[in-house]
Design a protein around this motif. Structure first.
Motif, PDB file in Angstrom:
ATOM      1  N   THR A 147     -26.431 -20.128 -69.739  1.00 38.17           N
ATOM      2  CA  THR A 147     -25.914 -18.901 -70.367  1.00 38.17           C
ATOM      3  C   THR A 147     -26.189 -18.935 -71.873  1.00 38.17           C
ATOM      4  N   ASP A 148     -25.883 -20.070 -72.509  1.00 36.87           N
ATOM      5  CA  ASP A 148     -26.108 -20.180 -73.957  1.00 36.87           C
ATOM      6  C   ASP A 148     -27.593 -20.016 -74.292  1.00 36.87           C
ATOM      7  N   ALA A 149     -28.445 -20.666 -73.466  1.00 40.28           N
ATOM      8  CA  ALA A 149     -29.885 -20.606 -73.727  1.00 40.28           C
ATOM      9  C   ALA A 149     -30.407 -19.174 -73.596  1.00 40.28           C
ATOM     10  N   GLN A 150     -29.943 -18.482 -72.535  1.00 39.10           N
ATOM     11  CA  GLN A 150     -30.425 -17.111 -72.331  1.00 39.10           C
ATOM     12  C   GLN A 150     -29.888 -16.171 -73.416  1.00 39.10           C
ATOM     13  N   ARG A 151     -28.653 -16.413 -73.846  1.00 40.12           N
ATOM     14  CA  ARG A 151     -28.097 -15.589 -74.938  1.00 40.12           C
ATOM     15  C   ARG A 151     -28.886 -15.819 -76.213  1.00 40.12           C
ATOM     16  N   ALA A 152     -29.258 -17.076 -76.462  1.00 34.35           N
ATOM     17  CA  ALA A 152     -30.038 -17.388 -77.665  1.00 34.35           C
ATOM     18  C   ALA A 152     -31.374 -16.662 -77.643  1.00 34.35           C
ATOM     19  N   ARG A 153     -31.866 -16.370 -76.406  1.00 36.74           N
ATOM     20  CA  ARG A 153     -33.140 -15.639 -76.284  1.00 36.74           C
ATOM     21  C   ARG A 153     -32.920 -14.131 -76.309  1.00 36.74           C
ATOM     22  N   GLY A 154     -31.667 -13.725 -76.498  1.00 36.50           N
ATOM     23  CA  GLY A 154     -31.385 -12.298 -76.651  1.00 36.50           C
ATOM     24  C   GLY A 154     -30.848 -11.601 -75.422  1.00 36.50           C
ATOM     25  N   LEU A 155     -30.528 -12.367 -74.360  1.00 36.07           N
ATOM     26  CA  LEU A 155     -30.006 -11.745 -73.129  1.00 36.07           C
ATOM     27  C   LEU A 155     -28.554 -11.324 -73.343  1.00 36.07           C
ATOM     28  N   ARG A 156     -28.283 -10.055 -73.036  1.00 34.84           N
ATOM     29  CA  ARG A 156     -26.914  -9.550 -73.151  1.00 34.84           C
ATOM     30  C   ARG A 156     -26.375  -9.383 -71.733  1.00 34.84           C
ATOM     31  N   LEU A 157     -25.375 -10.214 -71.362  1.00 33.18           N
ATOM     32  CA  LEU A 157     -24.906 -10.190 -69.972  1.00 33.18           C
ATOM     33  C   LEU A 157     -23.979  -9.012 -69.694  1.00 33.18           C
ATOM     34  N   HIS A 158     -23.232  -8.578 -70.709  1.00 34.23           N
ATOM     35  CA  HIS A 158     -22.288  -7.489 -70.493  1.00 34.23           C
ATOM     36  C   HIS A 158     -22.845  -6.168 -71.032  1.00 34.23           C
ATOM     37  N   GLY A 159     -22.257  -5.089 -70.509  1.00 26.96           N
ATOM     38  CA  GLY A 159     -22.662  -3.759 -70.975  1.00 26.96           C
ATOM     39  C   GLY A 159     -23.809  -3.201 -70.142  1.00 26.96           C
ATOM     40  N   GLY A 160     -23.954  -1.880 -70.179  1.00 30.77           N
ATOM     41  CA  GLY A 160     -25.031  -1.233 -69.439  1.00 30.77           C
ATOM     42  C   GLY A 160     -24.624  -0.889 -68.020  1.00 30.77           C
ATOM     43  N   SER A 161     -25.593  -0.367 -67.255  1.00 31.97           N
ATOM     44  CA  SER A 161     -25.289   0.060 -65.888  1.00 31.97           C
ATOM     45  C   SER A 161     -25.093  -1.160 -64.982  1.00 31.97           C
ATOM     46  N   LEU A 162     -24.546  -0.901 -63.783  1.00 27.75           N
ATOM     47  CA  LEU A 162     -24.265  -1.989 -62.850  1.00 27.75           C
ATOM     48  C   LEU A 162     -25.548  -2.708 -62.442  1.00 27.75           C
ATOM     49  N   LEU A 163     -26.587  -1.895 -62.125  1.00 25.06           N
ATOM     50  CA  LEU A 163     -27.849  -2.511 -61.697  1.00 25.06           C
ATOM     51  C   LEU A 163     -28.460  -3.339 -62.813  1.00 25.06           C
ATOM     52  N   GLY A 164     -28.351  -2.795 -64.035  1.00 22.53           N
ATOM     53  CA  GLY A 164     -28.868  -3.508 -65.209  1.00 22.53           C
ATOM     54  C   GLY A 164     -28.152  -4.839 -65.395  1.00 22.53           C
ATOM     55  N   ARG A 165     -26.850  -4.823 -65.226  1.00 23.11           N
ATOM     56  CA  ARG A 165     -26.063  -6.055 -65.372  1.00 23.11           C
ATOM     57  C   ARG A 165     -26.495  -7.084 -64.336  1.00 23.11           C
ATOM     58  N   LEU A 166     -26.594  -6.595 -63.084  1.00 26.44           N
ATOM     59  CA  LEU A 166     -26.949  -7.526 -62.017  1.00 26.44           C
ATOM     60  C   LEU A 166     -28.331  -8.126 -62.243  1.00 26.44           C
ATOM     61  N   ARG A 167     -29.254  -7.268 -62.724  1.00 26.03           N
ATOM     62  CA  ARG A 167     -30.607  -7.753 -62.978  1.00 26.03           C
ATOM     63  C   ARG A 167     -30.583  -8.849 -64.049  1.00 26.03           C
ATOM     64  N   ARG A 168     -29.706  -8.652 -65.052  1.00 30.89           N
ATOM     65  CA  ARG A 168     -29.634  -9.655 -66.128  1.00 30.89           C
ATOM     66  C   ARG A 168     -29.019 -10.966 -65.617  1.00 30.89           C
ATOM     67  N   TYR A 169     -28.106 -10.849 -64.643  1.00 25.87           N
ATOM     68  CA  TYR A 169     -27.503 -12.075 -64.101  1.00 25.87           C
ATOM     69  C   TYR A 169     -28.506 -12.915 -63.312  1.00 25.87           C
ATOM     70  N   VAL A 170     -29.603 -12.267 -62.863  1.00 23.99           N
ATOM     71  CA  VAL A 170     -30.645 -13.022 -62.160  1.00 23.99           C
ATOM     72  C   VAL A 170     -31.173 -14.134 -63.071  1.00 23.99           C
ATOM     73  N   HIS A 171     -31.266 -13.833 -64.387  1.00 22.76           N
ATOM     74  CA  HIS A 171     -31.779 -14.827 -65.341  1.00 22.76           C
ATOM     75  C   HIS A 171     -30.828 -16.014 -65.474  1.00 22.76           C
ATOM     76  N   LEU A 172     -29.617 -15.838 -65.001  1.00 22.41           N
ATOM     77  CA  LEU A 172     -28.632 -16.930 -65.027  1.00 22.41           C
ATOM     78  C   LEU A 172     -28.629 -17.678 -63.692  1.00 22.41           C
ATOM     79  N   ILE A 173     -28.670 -16.897 -62.603  1.00 18.95           N
ATOM     80  CA  ILE A 173     -28.480 -17.485 -61.271  1.00 18.95           C
ATOM     81  C   ILE A 173     -29.703 -18.304 -60.826  1.00 18.95           C
TER      82      ILE A 173
END
Lengths: 267, 191
Positions: free
Chosen positions: A171-197
């Motif tokens: 999570t820290d590494a992806q945030r450092a690369r500019g990934l924002r996990l919260h905010g935006g539409s539901l699909l957008g959020r889920l897509r961003r969580y893929v970078h974590l999972i």
């Protein structure tokens, strides 16, 4: 969270007990928590759990987990208060939420259940704070649990903190690369969580592969009778502790049969 | 491998085969990952209750480890929770709350997915299997709600199933995507 997670490396009377005493003690201590459903009685059980944690010199874990326990207590109390329907007809209705209602009895029962779950978790915390995974595995094996089951359980104990650390690192590494996990539409959020999972799952599977090779290399798959470096001996203290715990559980059952600590005629 | 077998024939005592070692590790790893997934919360814009990835990992355990391994991983997960490891999602009130049925349902759900996907990754079998697993979890959860709280079946479905269906569809999609690499990685490495 460090690699040892909740184990507190200290020398307390509970740490010195035989692993089997601790496993049986933990199971038997569930009885006092399950025996009563009045909030006052559950408060006494919770006090006992905290006292045992103090004896195990492990109150540090309570400080570490108090937010989690508090959320659990409140959520559990609310859920039971909202869902419970087996209440006497003359109870006072306090609130209505769609198909759910809260009455004075369901609220008190909910608080008792919240306290019960917290007490049970603290009993578990006493066990985890004072028992290394390898001691736990040893105890289980001595109690006749197959080696495969005890190793799997010990692995789960060891890996939970490691994987939680991995989630935090990714999570820290992806945030450092500019990934924002919260905010935006539901699909957008889920897509961003893929970078974590995906990295966490990849790490978990690679780790599993390495672990199975390591376990094979250390002879888990080797034939022959198993021997142990670690063979703790049970003492009279263990017998006394078990006797006290069983007597306590029996007293709680006796009290409950007599109607003490009972709010509703159910567990 | 052959040498190990020869030794086993010579000394037929306690033997854990290399395949079993792999299965045991898989069970432990998926129990731990399920525990961690319970704490990864995706906040929803329209609901105060966030999605956790717990049920997705239950299904992924079945898909990856097979029926026995998947069910065993969930049993280990539950035992770890009983032994005091804080593995359940804070909202789930662990095994003694009204939602205990959902957690118990994890074991047959993982087994069902594992059984249905014995042949490897095939979307035609995987999707129905995931749906069946979801139904099993909800059936166990609703039964738990009704039995433990005395709530009516209709109310139990209203509060215990309906709000989570949209999230479950998305979780199934996630499981399908993840299983494309977990199945070949794990089963390929095991065989």
């Amino acid at each position: 969270m460090n690699s040892q997670f909740l184990f507190v490396d200290t020398d307390s009377p509970i740490h010195r007990l035989h692993p089997i005493t601790k496993i049986i003690g933990l199971i038997v201590l569930f009885v006092p928590a399950m025996a009563f459903n009045r909030p006052e009685a559950q408060l006494v059980v919770l006090g006992l759990a905290v006292l045992l944690l103090g004896i195990a010199h492990s109150l540090v874990n309570l400080r570490r987990l108090y937010k989690f326990l508090l959320v659990l207590l409140v959520m559990s109390a609310l859920m039971w208060a909202l869902f419970l329907r087996d209440v006497p007809e003359d109870t006072q209705l306090l609130a209505t939420l769609g198909p759910l209602t809260i009455s004075d009895v369901s609220l008190r029962y909910g608080v008792a259940m919240g306290l019960r779950i917290t007490a049970l978790l603290i009993f578990g915390l006493v066990f985890i704070s004072s028992t290394k995974p390898e001691d736990f595995t040893y105890g289980l094996r001595r109690m006749g649990v197959p080696v495969t089951a005890s190793v799997a359980l010990a692995l789960a104990f060891r890996l939970v903190p490691t994987f939680m650390q991995t989630v935090q690192t990714v999570t820290d590494a992806q945030r450092a690369r500019g990934l924002r996990l919260h905010g935006g539409s539901l699909l957008g959020r889920l897509r961003r969580y893929v970078h974590l999972i995906v990295p966490v799952m990849g790490y978990a599977l690679r780790r599993a592969d390495d672990l199975s090779r390591a376990l094979e290399a250390r002879g888990l798959s080797a034939p022959g009778r198993r021997t142990e470096y670690f063979r703790p001996q049970a003492t009279w203290t263990d017998a006394t502790v078990l006797l006290v715990v069983v007597a306590l559980a029996a007293t709680c059952i006796y009290l409950r049969i007599g109607g003490y600590g009972e709010l509703l005629p159910r567990l | 491998m052959l040498k190990t077998r020869q030794w086993a024939d010579k000394f037929p005592l306690e033997l854990v085969s290399p395949a079993t070692v792999k299965a045991v590790v898989g069970v432990g790893v998926f129990a731990a990952v399920t525990a961690v997934a319970a704490h990864i919360r995706i906040p929803l814009p329209f609901s105060p209750v966030p999605i956790t990835l717990q049920t997705a990992l239950v299904m992924l355990a079945g898909v990856t480890l097979g029926a026995a391994g998947g069910a065993a991983s969930q049993a280990v997960y539950i035992v770890a929770g009983l032994a005091g490891l804080p593995v359940f999602a804070a909202g789930s009130s662990a095994l003694l709350g009204p939602t205990a049925g959902y957690i118990i349902g994890f074991i047959p759900a993982a087994a069902a997915v594992g059984l249905a996907t014995r042949g490897g990754f095939r979307l035609t079998t995987l999707l129905p299997a995931l749906m069946i697993a979801t139904i099993i979890i909800y059936a166990a959860g609703v039964a738990g709600l009704v039995i433990l709280t005395g709530i009516s079946l209709k109310a139990a479905v209203t509060v215990g199933v309906a709000p989570f269906l949209a999230g479950d569809a998305l979780k199934m999609a996630a499981v399908v995507a993840l299983s494309r690499f977990t199945i070949p990685f794990w089963r390929g490495a095991t065989s």
